[in-house]
Write an enzyme that holds these catalytic residues in place. Structure first.
Site, PDB file in Angstrom:
ATOM      1  N   GLU A 167       0.767  -1.268  -0.163  1.00 60.30           N
ATOM      2  CA  GLU A 167       0.034  -0.102  -0.109  1.00 60.30           C
ATOM      3  C   GLU A 167       0.733   1.395  -0.219  1.00 60.30           C
ATOM      4  O   GLU A 167       2.024   1.377   0.602  1.00 60.30           O
ATOM      5  CB  GLU A 167      -1.001   0.015   1.230  1.00 60.30           C
ATOM      6  CG  GLU A 167      -1.796  -1.194   1.358  1.00 60.30           C
ATOM      7  CD  GLU A 167      -2.510  -1.253   2.706  1.00 60.30           C
ATOM      8  OE1 GLU A 167      -2.681  -0.181   3.414  1.00 60.30           O
ATOM      9  OE2 GLU A 167      -3.282  -2.041   2.911  1.00 60.30           O
ATOM     10  N   LYS A 201       1.986   4.782   1.460  1.00 63.44           N
ATOM     11  CA  LYS A 201       2.303   5.254   2.842  1.00 63.44           C
ATOM     12  C   LYS A 201       1.930   6.647   2.783  1.00 63.44           C
ATOM     13  O   LYS A 201       2.609   7.471   2.379  1.00 63.44           O
ATOM     14  CB  LYS A 201       3.455   4.824   3.713  1.00 63.44           C
ATOM     15  CG  LYS A 201       3.518   5.328   5.063  1.00 63.44           C
ATOM     16  CD  LYS A 201       4.701   5.052   5.837  1.00 63.44           C
ATOM     17  CE  LYS A 201       4.604   5.202   7.120  1.00 63.44           C
ATOM     18  NZ  LYS A 201       4.180   6.663   7.713  1.00 63.44           N
ATOM     19  N   CYS A 218      31.299  37.636 -18.417  1.00 65.15           N
ATOM     20  CA  CYS A 218      30.739  36.148 -18.730  1.00 65.15           C
ATOM     21  C   CYS A 218      32.103  35.428 -18.279  1.00 65.15           C
ATOM     22  O   CYS A 218      33.155  35.688 -18.755  1.00 65.15           O
ATOM     23  CB  CYS A 218      30.661  35.912 -20.162  1.00 65.15           C
ATOM     24  SG  CYS A 218      30.268  34.065 -20.292  1.00 65.15           S
ATOM     25  N   CYS A 230      24.616  36.653 -20.887  1.00 68.63           N
ATOM     26  CA  CYS A 230      25.946  36.955 -21.708  1.00 68.63           C
ATOM     27  C   CYS A 230      25.437  37.396 -23.009  1.00 68.63           C
ATOM     28  O   CYS A 230      24.709  36.638 -23.644  1.00 68.63           O
ATOM     29  CB  CYS A 230      26.720  35.672 -21.743  1.00 68.63           C
ATOM     30  SG  CYS A 230      28.181  36.010 -23.227  1.00 68.63           S
ATOM     31  N   CYS A 262      30.358  32.964 -27.770  1.00 67.55           N
ATOM     32  CA  CYS A 262      30.753  32.713 -26.341  1.00 67.55           C
ATOM     33  C   CYS A 262      30.672  30.985 -26.571  1.00 67.55           C
ATOM     34  O   CYS A 262      29.805  30.479 -26.965  1.00 67.55           O
ATOM     35  CB  CYS A 262      29.395  33.166 -25.104  1.00 67.55           C
ATOM     36  SG  CYS A 262      29.680  32.298 -23.894  1.00 67.55           S
TER      37      CYS A 262
HETATM   38  S1  IVH Z   1      -1.168   0.670   8.772  1.00 63.66           S
HETATM   39  C1  IVH Z   1      -0.014  -1.616  12.329  1.00 63.66           C
HETATM   40  N1  IVH Z   1      -1.324   1.678   6.272  1.00 63.66           N
HETATM   41  O1  IVH Z   1       1.641   5.427   8.995  1.00 63.66           O
HETATM   42  C2  IVH Z   1      -0.825  -0.745  11.170  1.00 63.66           C
HETATM   43  N2  IVH Z   1      -0.656   2.852   7.918  1.00 63.66           N
HETATM   44  O2  IVH Z   1       3.368   4.285  11.622  1.00 63.66           O
HETATM   45  C3  IVH Z   1      -0.874   0.477  11.255  1.00 63.66           C
HETATM   46  N3  IVH Z   1      -0.007   5.333   7.369  1.00 63.66           N
HETATM   47  O3  IVH Z   1       0.429   6.673  11.781  1.00 63.66           O
HETATM   48  C4  IVH Z   1      -0.850   1.448  10.246  1.00 63.66           C
HETATM   49  N4  IVH Z   1      -0.495   4.909   5.295  1.00 63.66           N
HETATM   50  O4  IVH Z   1      -0.969   7.177   9.895  1.00 63.66           O
HETATM   51  C5  IVH Z   1      -1.024   1.919   7.776  1.00 63.66           C
HETATM   52  N5  IVH Z   1      -1.380   2.354   4.105  1.00 63.66           N
HETATM   53  C6  IVH Z   1      -0.978   2.577   5.402  1.00 63.66           C
HETATM   54  C7  IVH Z   1      -0.532   3.940   5.685  1.00 63.66           C
HETATM   55  C8  IVH Z   1      -0.386   3.951   7.403  1.00 63.66           C
HETATM   56  C9  IVH Z   1       0.050   5.828   6.165  1.00 63.66           C
HETATM   57  C10 IVH Z   1       0.517   5.990   8.462  1.00 63.66           C
HETATM   58  C11 IVH Z   1      -0.537   5.751   9.611  1.00 63.66           C
HETATM   59  C12 IVH Z   1       0.156   5.469  11.054  1.00 63.66           C
HETATM   60  C13 IVH Z   1       1.762   5.347  10.489  1.00 63.66           C
HETATM   61  C14 IVH Z   1       2.301   4.039  11.127  1.00 63.66           C
END
Ligand code: IVH
Length: 699
Positions: free
Chosen positions: A112, A114, A413, A431, A437
């Site tokens: 996924e 982040k 220059c 320049c 140049c």
């Molecule tokens: S799972 C145990 N999935 O990352 C699983 N977290 O340190 C907990 N976050 O504060 C979270 N995208 O805000 C998960 N696809 C995603 C995420 C995600 C962002 C952030 C979330 C959390 C931090 C985890």
């Protein structure tokens, strides 16, 4: 008779359906005006019958009475955090541990993005959102229900999937996910703050956090926050699926937005591939991500793995390398570009940032240097994002040494000693020595031979430097006039064979198009498209030169629109571009080079030529504007353009309300979506051929 209560329920259903189509599926179904009408009707009903106001009513999304404070909420199941991996070795360690515990060969993970926002917990009772909270310290968060209700993509009520799929709504369901601010919304917040003279938010994450912690939810409602669901916490009255991917599918069916970027991958290698693909995609996403998350797909396996110190052993966050780092600016040097533009370049104490060692960074121009108040000796923040050129973002003023030196624009220059001029009101200094140049000559030649310009294969930057220094090439025309197999073969690391190939490539490039030729000249601010439009509009070099000359007389007209009227008549050419074109052609040195380039070879010229302009074809497509997207079966886009133009149609680059047809092939993307949104008819190649059928039958 419908009762007020029934009508309110129906309105709520319709409004939430419209919200879901618009904010979750990105596929609106009813016009905005209709939405507004239904919304006012519901507001009115609720005002007349206050008992009808429910917490899941879409009217709650506009915000309500200010909360005195955010009450603490104890999470029924702690909200864990993620362990981090910062390189491939750490990723393999994670995967190895998972395999050791599960005694498996290759493990399925769900990958996924982040998202860089804030984690929230949403509690639904019998399908209705009753409480939303921040993560807080993982044990206790804050109640921000009223603010969360303003987020349009966050369901106030779980949708009941119809038909075959009908599933019971759990008595209790906790959905977890991320609230974030898309970049467009962030940029708007920055502009608004700047316009009001307020301090703009530093990044989308902070802006989202600030918006969610507003005591007045009406303020939150004005912020374009969005939400993605990524997990289920506690639940009652429902049997959870056995795999994470099925859980996500269920969430989608219930109306929760789930990222389209989520994929199933296998093993550490699959994870690494996803990480790299996301790293490439990142810059084009409409929101910030700071890494990717890998989660064990098998939920029973998660139980076996458990967690250590608030971090589950079944998941890992793989973060992108930091894009900013702090280092010392040791010196500032000035580089000269192909148009003479002088660019200040920072020489830095080498620093590892964005996954690479950086020792040079651009300072763009002198205005930027002044605005950021950059001085030699300063400690600076360097930013390198993706493939973008590293830049000096800001100075750490607190660390400025007493002997920091002010950066000054040189008066001569650094390459040719020519005068440096900076026009009034212009950010860029140049320049003034033109092709005399060496830096400008080298840049101009690189541009001239490039693929989209005159297109000489095999004449790279290094070789161009050699022919300048060894074979006295001083203008683009000299490529044709001074290079031959003998003198090229005598150059370092050039054989007979490659010299012959290069001479052939040079000969082939003589036969070109007027648009390419104009682009190759490197007129400042004239790109490929403008060059092509100029060629199309004027047809011949003589006509263009005559127009440019006639236009010069209007240069000082009062109104900008009255300056350069002939050039400004070309699409997308405004006063700035027109001025650049007119000045370029007025320069005797440029005229000389152009004359040499187009003079026939038997008259001692370079012999560059192109086909005479065709009168625009008339045909069944006359007056119709097309846009082409995607991969067409058995035909290149250029061929399709030619086909359309041969039948009198016009082909443009972007879809607008003025587009008559979109010709779409395989893997058509945003243009297709836009055409569908605007109601522009979409044709495939077969349908285009049908349109042309009468023409084909006649000929
Ligand atoms: S799972 C145990 N999935 O990352 C699983 N977290 O340190 C907990 N976050 O504060 C979270 N995208 O805000 C998960 N696809 C995603 C995420 C995600 C962002 C952030 C979330 C959390 C931090 C985890």
């Amino acid at each position: 008779m419908t009762t007020a209560a029934e009508r309110a329920a129906e309105l709520r259903r319709q409004l939430e359906q419209a919200n879901h189509r618009y904010y979750v599926l990105d596929d609106p179904e009813i016009p905005d005006a209709e939405y507004d009408r239904l919304f006012s009707e519901l507001q009115k009903l609720e005002a007349e019958h206050p008992a009808l106001k429910t917490p899941d009513s879409p009217t709650q999304r506009v915000g309500g009475a200010p909360s005195p404070a955010f009450a603490p909420v104890r999470h029924r199941q702690p909200m864990l955090s993620l362990r981090k991996a910062d390189d491939e070795a750490a990723l393999h360690d994670f995967d190895r541990r998972v395999r050791e515990v599960l005694l498996k060969g290759a493990v399925d993970y769900i990958a996924e993005p982040k998202l860089d926002g804030l984690a929230v917990s949403l509690i639904y009772e019998r399908g209705v959102l009753v409480q939303g909270a921040t993560r807080g310290d993982g044990e206790t968060g804050e109640d921000i229900t009223q603010n969360l209700r303003t987020i349009r993509s966050l369901p106030l009520r779980i949708r009941e999937a119809g038909g075959e799929r009908r599933e019971a709504i759990p008595a209790l369901l906790e959905v977890r996910g991320e609230v974030y601010l898309p970049l467009a919304g962030f940029q708007k917040m920055v502009r608004d703050a700047e316009a009001k003279g307020e301090k703009p938010p530093v990044n989308p994450r902070n802006a989202a956090a600030g918006s969610l912690r507003q005591l007045e939810s009406v303020i939150t409602a004005r912020r374009p926050l969005a939400f993605y669901a990524y997990a289920v916490g506690v639940s009652e009255g429902w049997t959870q699926p056995s795999r994470h991917r099925d859980m996500l599918e269920q969430l989608k069916r219930w109306g929760f937005p789930v990222s389209e970027l989520i994929e199933a991958v296998q093993g550490a290698d699959g994870c690494q591939r996803y990480f790299e693909a996301m790293g490439t995609k990142r810059a084009s996403l409409p929101f910030d991500i700071d890494g990717v998350v890998f989660k064990l797909d098998d939920l029973a396996g998660r139980e076996e793995l458990g967690s250590v110190s608030r971090e589950p052993r079944w998941a890992v966050a793989y973060k992108f390398p930091a894009e900013e780092a702090v280092t010392v600016l040791e010196n500032v040097e000035f580089q000269i570009g192909r148009t003479g533009a002088v660019t200040p370049v920072a020489r830095l104490k080498p620093v590892f940032v964005g996954g690479a060692n950086v020792s040079n960074a651009t300072l763009h121009n002198m205005d930027e240097v002044q605005r950021k108040d950059v001085r030699i000796g300063d400690t600076v923040v360097v930013r390198r994002a993706g493939d973008v050129i590293p830049e000096v973002k800001e100075v750490v003023l607190a660390l400025r040494p007493a002997d920091a030196r002010i950066v000054e624009l040189p008066s001569a220059c650094p390459v040719c000693g020519g005068a440096i001029a900076r026009e009034e009101g212009e950010a860029i200094a140049r320049c003034t020595n033109g092709l005399s140049c060496r830096a400008q000559l080298h840049g101009a030649l690189i541009h001239f031979v490039s693929r989209k310009a005159i297109d000489i294969d095999g004449l790279g930057e290094k070789l161009l430097a050699l022919v300048i220094d060894e074979l006295e090439v001083r203008t683009p025309a000299d490529i044709y006039l001074k290079l031959n197999t003998e003198n090229l073969a005598a150059l370092e690391r050039m054989g007979e064979k490659s010299a012959q190939n290069l001479v052939n490539a040079i000969a082939a490039s003589r036969n070109t198009t007027f648009g390419r030729f104009l682009f190759a000249l490197g007129i400042p601010v004239v790109g490929e498209t403008t060059a092509r439009d100029l060629a199309q509009a004027f047809g011949t070099l003589e006509a263009l030169l005559a127009a440019a000359e006639a236009d010069l007389a209007t240069e000082h007209a009062e109104k900008k629109k009255e300056r350069f009227p002939l050039l400004q008549a070309v699409p997308d050419v405004g006063p700035t571009v027109a001025a650049s074109i007119a000045h370029f052609f007025a320069e005797p040195r440029n005229r000389d080079v152009i004359a040499q380039l187009v003079r026939a070879t038997d008259e001692g010229g370079a012999g560059i030529h192109w086909p005479a302009p065709k009168a625009a074809a008339e045909g069944v497509l006359t007056g119709k504007t097309f846009v082409i997207t995607g991969t067409l079966p058995g035909m290149s886009r250029e061929e399709a353009s030619a086909l359309i133009e041969a039948n009198g149609g016009k082909v443009t680059g972007s879809v607008s309300a003025k587009t008559d047809y979109l010709l779409a092939g395989e893997a058509a993307g945003s243009k297709l979506a836009k055409a569908e949104k605007l109601g522009v008819p979409v044709l495939d190649l077969a349908a285009l051929k049908d349109l042309l059928a009468p023409a084909q039958a006649a000929s």
